[in-house]
Design a protein around this motif. Structure first.
Motif, PDB file in Angstrom:
ATOM      1  N   HIS A 190       0.676   3.739  10.203  1.00  0.00           N
ATOM      2  CA  HIS A 190       1.514   3.544   9.020  1.00  0.00           C
ATOM      3  C   HIS A 190       0.794   2.607   8.054  1.00  0.00           C
ATOM      4  N   ARG A 217       3.420   1.231  13.953  1.00  0.00           N
ATOM      5  CA  ARG A 217       3.811   2.642  13.988  1.00  0.00           C
ATOM      6  C   ARG A 217       2.601   3.530  13.770  1.00  0.00           C
ATOM      7  N   GLN A 219       1.233   7.560  13.198  1.00  0.00           N
ATOM      8  CA  GLN A 219       1.729   8.815  12.644  1.00  0.00           C
ATOM      9  C   GLN A 219       1.283   9.981  13.510  1.00  0.00           C
ATOM     10  N   TYR A 225       6.653   9.206  12.624  1.00  0.00           N
ATOM     11  CA  TYR A 225       6.091   7.913  13.023  1.00  0.00           C
ATOM     12  C   TYR A 225       6.722   7.477  14.344  1.00  0.00           C
TER      13      TYR A 225
END
Length: 498
Positions: A190, A217, A219, A225
């Motif tokens: 992220h 997080r 992806q 996510y």
């Protein structure tokens, strides 16, 4: 030894290379079966064969079917075209032991550009092959282990490009190895996490012993996510120089969801508790106002001419109203504390006077029960202190009143003494000692809980809701103190100290 048909040019080359450590073998491609016409001493040492055992033979007698006839013809054809060839062969020494041979073969031409001989440079690479095989086996075992790990195992170079990923990477993110290896690892996280990850990588490269963990997080290929915990540290070469980072990535999405659910449930419960406390506080205020009116008007009524029966009824009404008002006050204080709205007013006051005033309020009750009620104050205690005299008096009244309630005969004593004194603070210990019914050890832990008493049967016998001691405990803690109990059941000795 040299064959007669070798050219003068080749003789010069042979003399030049005779002393090198690599094995040298020269063959004559113009004769049938390409016989050996020269080997050097290094070749003899490498194979264990004397030159006389080799000359005139084809070198293939050292091999075991590594080159097919088609392969032999392909090498010969390339050499006759003037090309250099390199092959890796398994050869066998005279004693039957295997060694790996890295063979480079070059054609030799005469002055008329005719190819007259093939010169082979032979190097024993057995140790290298064994090392490569061991490394390959180690790599295979390592890959087998990490591919069965549920966490992502990774390595990057100093620029942050993925160099290694296990199968868990594809299982968690959906990205294939070919789509990922060589790309910068930050591309997969992220945007809000990239700064922290980049800083963590710099810190790891700067301090090779540090292990850094952070929750970010990542992806997935579908655009979703997922929360992961990244643990990374420096990846070093043989001389401990950092060449990248390595570590693990654990999927903690379910854990984060559970934490969020628990957090929201906790917040909802706290909101509900606050709402209840605020409701109780408001209701207590609404109830207390008319109760004060009832008590006041009852007092006025008792001052008017009444019959003996009316006087008795009115007195009972006042007593019940005062008990109800005391209960409402307890509920009000408890709800204020639970709602976090309890306030303390600090001012200068006379410590002894405040305590004696509180105890005096209980003197009539103690006298009615024919109890002795004493207050023993250490002479060295200062008279003037600063604090909330009202709240302190409330605690003392609750504790002494509780002792009077549960003592049928004997005495109730309040002892006060200083524990420690600093320039701006003094710690005072209050001990309430009675000769009451005592408390069983199993019930002592419940003594300061709201809406409970040490023995439920005592509620019916002595009355009360159990809020007084619970409120006292909370007030004492809010004032920075401690409260506890000691008791000997059956002997009628109870000690409540704050």
């Amino acid at each position: 030894m040299l064959a007669k048909e070798m050219t003068d040019e080749l003789r010069l080359k042979v003399r030049a290379i005779a002393s090198i450590t690599s094995g040298i073998v020269i063959t004559d491609p113009t004769l049938p079966d390409n016989p050996v016409v020269y080997v050097n001493k290094a070749f003899e040492n490498m194979t264990g064969y004397d030159a006389r055992e080799v000359l005139g033979k084809n070198c293939r007698f050292l091999q075991r079917d590594d080159l097919t006839q088609k392969g032999i013809e392909s090498v010969r054809e390339a050499l006759l075209k003037g090309q250099e060839c390199r092959v890796l062969l398994r050869n066998y020494r005279k004693d039957g032991t295997l060694f790996w041979n890295d063979l480079v073969i070059s054609p030799v031409r005469d002055r008329r550009e005719n190819i007259t001989h093939f010169v082979g440079i032979v190097n024993d690479v057995s140790e290298r092959i064994r090392t490569e095989k061991a490394l390959g086996e180690s790599e295979r075992k390592y890959r087998s282990v990490v591919d069965n790990v549920k966490e992502i195992v990774f390595q990057t170079d100093r620029t942050g490009a993925w160099m290694f990923l296990n199968k868990a990477w594809t299982e968690i993110t959906g990205f294939l190895m070919l789509e990922s290896l060589g790309r910068n690892f930050l591309d997969f996280f992220h945007p809000e996490a990239r700064g922290a990850l980049n800083e963590a990588m710099r810190d790891s490269l700067g301090n090779v012993k540090s292990l850094i963990r952070l929750e970010v997080r990542v992806q997935t290929k579908s655009g979703e996510y997922r929360w992961v915990e990244v643990a990374l540290q420096a990846l070093c070469d043989a001389v401990k120089n950092p060449i990248g980072v390595s570590g693990t990535i654990a999927d903690i999405t379910d854990r984060k969801r559970a934490q969020d659910t628990l957090k929201h449930a906790k917040e909802a419960a706290e909101d509900a508790a606050r709402s209840k406390a605020e409701f109780l506080a408001n209701m207590s205020h609404e109830i207390r106002t008319p109760m004060n009116g009832i008590i006041g008007m009852t007092g006025l009524l008792m001052e008017t001419p009444l019959t003996e029966e009316q006087q008795d009824y009115t007195n009972t009404l006042r007593t019940c109203s005062q008990s109800l008002l005391a209960l409402v006050n307890d509920i009000l204080d408890f709800s204020k504390i639970e709602a976090g709205k309890m306030t303390f007013i600090e001012s200068d006051f006379d410590l002894r006077q405040a305590i004696e005033q509180g105890v005096d309020l209980l003197a009539e009750t103690a006298a009615t029960k024919k109890l002795e009620l004493f207050t023993c104050i250490e002479p060295e205690l200062p008279r003037k202190v600063m604090g909330d005299a009202g709240r302190l008096k409330q605690v003392i009244i609750n504790l002494v009143g509780n002792a009077v309630k549960f003592t049928d005969e004997g005495q109730v004593v309040l002892n006060m003494r200083g524990v420690s004194e600093e320039e701006a603070h003094i710690v005072v210990r209050f001990d309430v000692v009675d000769t009451g019914i005592g408390i069983e050890p199993d019930y002592q832990s419940k003594l300061f809980q709201a809406f409970s008493q040490a023995d439920n049967s005592s509620t019916r016998r002595y009355g009360g809701t159990g809020l007084g001691l619970a409120i006292s405990r909370k007030l004492v803690h809010l004032m920075g103190g401690e409260i506890g109990v000691e008791s000997v059941p059956g002997k009628g000795l109870s000690l409540i100290h704050i």
